[in-house]
Design an enzyme around this catalytic site. Structure first.
Site, short mmCIF file in Angstrom:
data_model
loop_
_atom_site.label_atom_id
_atom_site.label_comp_id
_atom_site.label_asym_id
_atom_site.label_seq_id
_atom_site.Cartn_x
_atom_site.Cartn_y
_atom_site.Cartn_z
N SER A 141 -32.34 -12.71 10.16
CA SER A 141 -32.15 -11.26 10.31
C SER A 141 -32.12 -10.57 8.97
CB SER A 141 -30.82 -10.99 11.04
OG SER A 141 -30.44 -9.64 10.93
N TYR B 214 -22.01 -12.24 11.99
CA TYR B 214 -23.40 -12.48 12.39
C TYR B 214 -24.28 -12.66 11.15
CZ TYR B 214 -28.12 -11.47 14.02
OH TYR B 214 -29.47 -11.52 14.27
#
Length: 259
Positions: A138, A151
């Site tokens: 990401s 995350y």
């Protein structure tokens, strides 16, 4: 020439969101796909949608024995495994001090250990085919979003693990690539968020500027084409890391609602 025709991919987190688009793109490129995800009607519908090109395997990636059994079954079903796409992940916004033990642990179990179990199980099969692992990361690794700090940390761990495995397995002909994804529309990651969580998260990223930084979400079809491009390269080159981010200015839908 169809470089991926009749090759076999395993995709984790395949039933929804980006994983489902990965399955469609890989089948469209001529591959057979073993789709791994938790049991659901969405998982079973993949076989209905794509016929014999897709086989589904109900599997919780946090269970190492279940992962090994599913990947071995996929190899038995199709005769080989050429590609593993580690797509399964969760992201749930929370103020870190308020994060429950279960919520924190689940991010590590799915995003890091789930990827580790799948990679470990696939390596013997990939050794036979001189195959490839693509780990989905990401853009938050470079720009950690507030309320998604854990995350981002798990995705940073994915990238470091990928780098180490790349060197470890290079002599055996197994390529390791990272696809670092920017904002994509139509994802399923936010389905479990409460309305209160959504409001807090989008208000926070508007406040910090992260909403504008992420841009207008790209289409999942475009991101899936990026995956196919990585896998279609000749064997004598390997992509270590490619970052595909939104090209257009804008903000996510939830952030627009904060105006």
């Amino acid at each position: 020439m169809e470089p991926l025709k009749d090759k076999v991919a395993v995709v984790t987190g395949a039933s929804k969101g980006m994983g489902r688009h990965f399955v469609a793109a890989l089948v469209g490129s001529g591959m057979k796909v073993a789709a791994l995800a938790r049991p659901s009607p969405e998982l079973e519908s993949l076989a209905e949608a794509f016929g014999e090109a897709v086989a589904t395997f109900a599997c919780d990636v946090t269970d190492p024995d279940a992962v090994r059994c599913a990947i071995d079954a996929a190899a038995a079903r199709f005769g080989q495994i050429d590609v593993l796409v580690n797509n399964a992940a969760i992201y749930h916004p929370f103020a870190f001090e308020e994060g429950s033990d279960a919520l924190i642990r689940s991010h590590l179990d799915v995003n890091v250990l789930g990827l580790a179990w799948a990679s470990r199980a696939a390596i013997p099969h990939l050794r036979r085919t001189r195959g490839q692992i693509v780990n989905i990361s990401s853009e938050s690794v470079r720009h950690p979003f507030p309320m998604l700090a854990l995350y981002a940390a798990t995705k940073a761990a994915v990238e470091v693990l990928s780098e180490g495995l790349r060197e470890e397995l290079r002599s055996e002909g197994i390529r390791i690539s990272v696809l670092r994804s920017g904002s994509v529309s139509g994802g399923s990651g936010g389905e479990s968020w409460s309305e209160e969580t959504r409001k807090k998260f989008f208000a926070k990223i508007v406040q910090t500027g992260h909403a504008a930084m992420s841009g207008a979400p790209a289409s999942p079809q475009s991101m899936a084409r990026g995956l196919v491009s990585i896998l279609s390269l000749p064997r004598d080159v390997s992509v270590d890391l490619v970052e595909l981010r939104a090209a257009e200015e804008g903000v996510p839908e939830g952030a627009r609602q904060q105006d």
